[in-house]
Scaffold this motif. Structure first.
Motif, short mmCIF file in Angstrom:
data_model
loop_
_atom_site.label_atom_id
_atom_site.label_comp_id
_atom_site.label_asym_id
_atom_site.label_seq_id
_atom_site.Cartn_x
_atom_site.Cartn_y
_atom_site.Cartn_z
N GLY A 71 0.82 -1.22 0.00
CA GLY A 71 0.00 0.00 0.00
C GLY A 71 0.84 1.26 0.00
O GLY A 71 2.07 1.22 -0.19
N GLY A 72 0.18 2.38 0.24
CA GLY A 72 0.84 3.68 0.20
C GLY A 72 1.93 3.81 1.25
O GLY A 72 3.01 4.34 0.97
N THR A 73 1.66 3.33 2.46
CA THR A 73 2.63 3.47 3.54
C THR A 73 3.94 2.78 3.18
O THR A 73 5.02 3.35 3.32
CB THR A 73 2.05 2.90 4.85
N ASP A 76 5.86 4.62 0.34
CA ASP A 76 6.52 5.84 0.83
C ASP A 76 7.77 5.50 1.65
O ASP A 76 8.83 6.10 1.46
CB ASP A 76 5.56 6.68 1.69
N HIS A 100 1.59 13.21 4.27
CA HIS A 100 1.00 12.14 5.10
C HIS A 100 2.07 11.63 6.06
O HIS A 100 3.26 11.71 5.76
CB HIS A 100 0.53 11.02 4.18
N ALA A 102 3.01 8.75 6.58
CA ALA A 102 3.85 7.70 5.98
C ALA A 102 5.15 8.31 5.47
O ALA A 102 6.21 7.69 5.53
CB ALA A 102 3.09 7.02 4.85
N MET A 147 3.79 15.43 -2.05
CA MET A 147 2.57 14.67 -2.37
C MET A 147 1.84 15.26 -3.58
O MET A 147 1.91 16.47 -3.82
CB MET A 147 1.65 14.58 -1.17
N ASN A 151 -4.24 14.95 1.40
CA ASN A 151 -5.36 14.10 1.82
C ASN A 151 -6.36 14.80 2.73
O ASN A 151 -7.47 14.32 2.91
CB ASN A 151 -4.85 12.82 2.49
N ASP A 176 3.90 11.17 -3.51
CA ASP A 176 2.92 10.30 -2.88
C ASP A 176 1.59 10.66 -3.55
O ASP A 176 0.98 11.68 -3.24
CB ASP A 176 2.89 10.59 -1.37
N VAL A 178 -1.18 8.87 -3.56
CA VAL A 178 -2.21 7.96 -3.03
C VAL A 178 -3.62 8.54 -3.21
O VAL A 178 -4.56 7.80 -3.50
CB VAL A 178 -1.89 7.64 -1.55
N GLN A 179 -3.78 9.84 -3.04
CA GLN A 179 -5.13 10.43 -3.16
C GLN A 179 -5.50 10.75 -4.61
O GLN A 179 -6.66 11.05 -4.90
CB GLN A 179 -5.22 11.72 -2.33
N SER A 199 -2.12 3.49 -3.76
CA SER A 199 -2.76 2.52 -2.87
C SER A 199 -4.13 2.15 -3.40
O SER A 199 -4.95 3.04 -3.69
CB SER A 199 -2.89 3.16 -1.48
N HIS A 201 -6.88 0.77 -2.12
CA HIS A 201 -8.15 1.00 -1.42
C HIS A 201 -8.65 2.44 -1.54
O HIS A 201 -9.77 2.76 -1.15
CB HIS A 201 -8.07 0.55 0.05
N LYS A 202 -7.82 3.31 -2.13
CA LYS A 202 -8.27 4.69 -2.35
C LYS A 202 -8.95 4.84 -3.71
O LYS A 202 -9.52 5.87 -4.01
CB LYS A 202 -7.09 5.68 -2.28
N CYS A 324 -6.04 8.52 9.58
CA CYS A 324 -5.00 7.98 10.45
C CYS A 324 -4.85 8.83 11.69
O CYS A 324 -4.12 8.49 12.60
CB CYS A 324 -3.67 7.96 9.71
N1 PLP Z 1 -0.40 8.76 1.61
C1 PLP Z 1 -1.55 9.45 1.59
C2 PLP Z 1 -1.59 10.80 0.94
C3 PLP Z 1 -2.71 8.91 2.16
O1 PLP Z 1 -3.84 9.60 2.13
C4 PLP Z 1 -2.63 7.62 2.76
C5 PLP Z 1 -3.81 7.04 3.43
O2 PLP Z 1 -4.63 7.72 4.01
C6 PLP Z 1 -1.40 6.93 2.73
C7 PLP Z 1 -0.30 7.54 2.15
C8 PLP Z 1 -1.26 5.55 3.30
O3 PLP Z 1 -1.78 4.62 2.40
P1 PLP Z 1 -2.14 3.11 2.87
O4 PLP Z 1 -3.39 3.21 3.65
O5 PLP Z 1 -2.32 2.36 1.60
O6 PLP Z 1 -0.98 2.61 3.64
#
Ligand code: PLP
Length: 374
Positions: A71-73, A76, A100, A102, A147, A151, A176, A178-179, A199, A201-202, A324
């Motif tokens: 995933g995103g975490t 990163d 974020h 992460a 980013m 987010n 990043d 992810v969003q 990621s 799930h987004k 988070c």
């Molecule tokens: N980076 C951003 C900008 C996010 O919004 C999120 C999740 O909220 C993440 C990273 C982390 O992603 P993941 O939930 O897939 O670890």
């Protein structure tokens, strides 16, 4: 029964039915380990290769530039820590104060080990401009990480320009995204980035799966050591079902990108008009360039937590800070970074509409908010 309204799509999204259906065969019938040499591994291996191609196509990359992660975490963490640990004269890293966690906590980890990290402060509208990066970058900078879209407030950063500045100083550039991935058009080659995190799930894919784009020719040390999966760059048995689900969800979203954006923007307009017509006093955070459907609204003199709980009692899920951060009642680091007045910051909520949101949802959210804050 009270109908639930989900308006926290920046925290996570509903899994697409098509993605779910694409996943099931890889869990039940074709459960073979894709890295094994026998015939039973052939189909999962092929599914992995196809998923990699689909994802690459969606972001304008080559298949060999896509590396599956959890995933995103993880994506990163991988970029920030592995770039720092690469053997180089250039040790400096630059990021922003409203990333974020992460990214921020990965930076804190390398800082703890003696690698210098500089934190850029965004404008009050929530942007890292070229002028800001120019003030920080030096020839000792190894990596710049900014980013794609924030987010909490949705502001979209001028990635292309920032990336160019990094490259003129011989630094690598990570975003990043992810969003952003699956919600706005992204082409890694047009952007010029070296690394991009995403990621599933987004973007209506399953949880616990994502990817890291690594530009061809850019060296990055493996983050997880072990087996030789992912071209010996990310060890661990591949989660074929989740990867196939991610590719299906991303393709579905990318195929309908403009249609979804239009739908979400219409709902957003409807909601904002309702608040304005009711004479509600509020400020919308973020400047002009924002993610469709992400509304960071600050109601002066109100308490964001109270608004969230009252909305919850009405069957509406929204957020205050980032997901988070939802146990933390302090003003979020993002709102601090944009220097929002305390009175406004405490009364901030985040509504994030998605492609499955309806006009009736927007109407009900607007009515509920007007009742609560008036
Ligand atoms: N980076 C951003 C900008 C996010 O919004 C999120 C999740 O909220 C993440 C990273 C982390 O992603 P993941 O939930 O897939 O670890």
């Amino acid at each position: 029964m009270k109908q639930h309204i989900y308006a926290d799509n920046a925290a996570t999204t509903q899994l697409d039915k098509t993605a779910f259906e694409a996943m099931t065969p890889w869990l039940i019938e074709e459960y073979g380990n894709a890295s094994q040499p026998y015939a039973f591994a052939r189909k999962p291996k092929k599914a992995l290769a196809e998923a990699r191609c689909t994802i690459a196509e969606c972001i304008g990359a080559l298949p060999e530039e896509i590396f599956f992660t959890s995933g995103g975490t993880e994506s990163d963490n991988w970029v920030i820590k592995s770039s720092a640990f690469s053997d180089s004269e250039k040790r400096g890293m630059i990021t922003s104060t409203f990333e974020h966690y992460a990214v921020l906590r990965s930076c804190a980890a390398i800082e703890h080990l003696g690698y210098p990290v500089a934190y850029m402060c965004p404008t009050k509208e929530g942007y890292i401009t070229s002028e800001i990066l120019w003030k920080y970058i030096t020839d000792k900078t190894r990596l710049v990480s900014v980013m794609y879209a924030n987010n909490e407030i949705g502001s979209i950063q001028p990635i292309c320009e920032l990336c160019e500045i990094a490259h003129t100083h011989g630094a690598l550039f990570h975003t990043d995204a992810v969003q952003a991935v699956g919600h706005i058009k992204i082409n890694v080659h047009e952007l010029g980035v070296d690394f991009l995190s995403a990621s599933a799930h987004k973007f209506n894919g399953p949880k616990g799966i994502g990817f890291l784009y690594i530009r061809n020719g850019v060296e990055l040390l493996p983050y997880e050591d072990g087996g030789a999966q992912e071209s010996a760059h990310r060890a661990g048995t591949e989660n074929v079902a989740a990867i196939v689900g991610m590719a299906t969800a991303l393709k579905t979203n990318c195929d309908l990108l403009e249609q979804n954006q239009q739908h979400i923007l219409n709902l957003e307009r409807h909601l904002v008009t309702q608040l304005n017509e009711a004479g509600v006093v509020y400020k919308r955070n973020g400047g002009d360039s924002k993610l469709p459907g992400l509304l960071s609204l600050s109601f002066p003199g109100k308490d964001g937590e109270t608004i969230l709980h009252r909305m919850d009692l009405m069957g509406i899920s929204i957020s205050t800070g980032s997901a988070c951060d939802s146990v933390n009642t302090e003003i979020s680091h993002v709102l601090r970074a944009i220097r929002l007045d305390e009175d406004y910051a405490k009364g901030t909520i985040r509504i994030s509409l998605g492609k499955n949101s309806t006009e009736a949802d927007a109407e009900k959210i607007g009515c509920a908010l007007i009742r609560i804050v008036s």
